[in-house]
Design an enzyme around this catalytic site. Structure first.
Site, short mmCIF file in Angstrom:
data_model
loop_
_atom_site.label_atom_id
_atom_site.label_comp_id
_atom_site.label_asym_id
_atom_site.label_seq_id
_atom_site.Cartn_x
_atom_site.Cartn_y
_atom_site.Cartn_z
N ASN A 170 -6.92 62.56 13.40
CA ASN A 170 -7.22 63.46 12.28
C ASN A 170 -6.01 63.89 11.75
OD1 ASN A 170 -10.22 64.40 12.80
ND2 ASN A 170 -9.62 64.66 15.32
N PHE B 94 -11.51 77.08 15.70
CA PHE B 94 -10.85 76.65 14.45
C PHE B 94 -11.84 75.73 13.66
CE2 PHE B 94 -7.20 78.79 15.46
CZ PHE B 94 -6.48 78.93 14.41
#
Length: 411
Positions: free
Chosen positions: A217, A332
């Protein structure tokens, strides 16, 4: 939160841009809030606003010449540097930003900036193209890594006639930032998280395709590292679980740092800490999928296409939410659209106490940036919306909110 600046000594540096005229209002508003304001002007700043104006508003002597020493018993720039609780440079031109980044001390202001150990806030103001120039961006990045705080310029019509980002933020907003800074400083001094065990995840996990290729990511780890620093400053016992990151974790001997690579390793490390922690902050970007099979040797190129079969990884946040007992759980949500909808949905599905959402497609909030723009939600909706701030500032504000939630006290 504390809103008075009484008893605070603020050193205000004014440099040579047309926005220097706003420094008069800024000085006046800081003084009205109770601060003792000492002004240092560069020679260029005096082309736009006079020393007499700033002296009248601050009720203090204004400084501009390093060698104009009026008191033989002291050295002015050292005394000013030592006395400051906060240094603000507003407006900050590209020139003073470059001097700060490279340690140049060739006038009263730049010399004092090198001598001070006080926190420094910089409010840039310049032409939009200057603000976007690679040299300026590099200097800003250098200063951010040193802990300099920034008050981002606004967008609009500039004095040069261009429309864009580069306009000095309004004095009212700068004062508000100063008030928030001291309020947060007071909350840090009180160690509101003392005795609390906080686990923070950071970075992007790595899922191996073969020994030289992987899926990951686009996460730098900067937000997680900022949270770890802020949590330590507030007295917490911190365990930082970091995957692949763009830089080294904070060098704090009292911080427990665990390095991992894959989503499975992250899962194992997090669950091992789960039962004993008070607060879990999942700031890492964990891969949702991994290759079904990781090859033991490099896959050689053959044919025009390659099919890669992926399987789901364990959803760490969802697992923690299902097993939550006493822990305060924060997730998050990095989105590229419909941010509020997806964040609220994630909060509920994964049983978080708070969710921190940001649109990573927005300028100043993307991966690898030293700044962030976030909205924080709980089950009742929006709790706190933060404009573009340094990630360290976002971390301090988030943890102040967390401390208020878990202690029930207003900080």
């Amino acid at each position: 939160m504390l809103k008075s600046l009484k008893g605070k000594t603020i050193l205000l540096g004014i440099t040579g841009g047309i926005a220097a005229y706003k420094a008069a209002a800024l000085t006046s508003k800081l003084v009205q809030k109770g601060a003792e304001v000492h002004v240092i002007m560069t020679a260029s700043a005096k082309q736009f606003i006079t020393e007499l104006t700033l002296q009248s508003l601050s009720k203090q002597r204004v400084y501009s010449d390093t060698f104009q020493e009026r008191d033989p018993s002291s050295i002015s720039h050292i005394d000013l540097a030592d006395s400051a609780d906060l240094v603000i440079v507003a407006p900050a031109t590209a020139n003073i930003i470059a001097k700060m980044a490279h340690g140049i001390a060739d006038d009263m202001l730049s010399t004092t900036l090198l001598a001070t150990t006080a926190p420094i806030m910089v409010a840039p103001a310049m032409n939009v193209h200057m603000y976007q120039h690679p040299a300026v961006l590099s200097n800003l990045d250098t200063l951010a890594k040193r802990g300099i705080q920034f008050i981002e310029p606004g967008e609009g019509l500039l004095a040069c006639g261009y429309v864009g980002k580069g306009r000095l933020e309004e004095p009212e907003t700068i004062v508000s930032n100063v008030e928030d800074f001291f309020a947060l400083q007071e909350s840090v001094k009180s160690s509101p998280l003392k005795g609390k065990k906080i686990v923070i995840t950071a970075g992007g996990t790595v899922e191996r395709i073969d020994p030289v290729r992987y899926i990951s990511n686009d996460s730098s780890g900067k937000m997680g590292f900022a949270l770890a620093r802020a949590a330590r400053a507030m007295g917490a016992e911190v365990t930082l679980i970091a995957a692949r990151t763009d830089e080294a974790p904070p060098q704090d001997p009292d911080m427990n740092v665990i390095r991992v690579q894959s989503a499975q390793e992250m899962y194992d490390a997090v669950t091992a800490q789960w039962d004993s922690c008070d607060i879990m902050i999942k700031a890492a970007a964990v891969s949702d999928y991994r290759p079904k099979q990781s090859e033991p040797s490099k896959i050689k190129k053959s044919g025009d296409t390659l099919t890669l079969e992926l399987i789901k990884t364990t959803d760490i946040l969802e697992t923690l939410g299902k097993n939550k007992d006493k822990q305060f759980l924060i997730g998050f949500a990095a989105e590229t659209g419909n941010t509020e909808f997806y964040a609220k949905d994630k909060l509920v599905r994964k049983n978080c106490d708070l969710i921190v959402a940001n649109n990573v497609a927005a300028a100043g909030a993307g991966f690898g940036s030293d700044t962030n723009i976030v909205s924080i939600y709980d089950v009742d909706g929006l709790v706190l919306e933060l404009p573009q701030l340094s990630k360290d500032e976002v971390a301090r504000r988030l943890l102040t909110l967390v401390a208020e939630r878990i202690t029930g006290a207003s900080l």
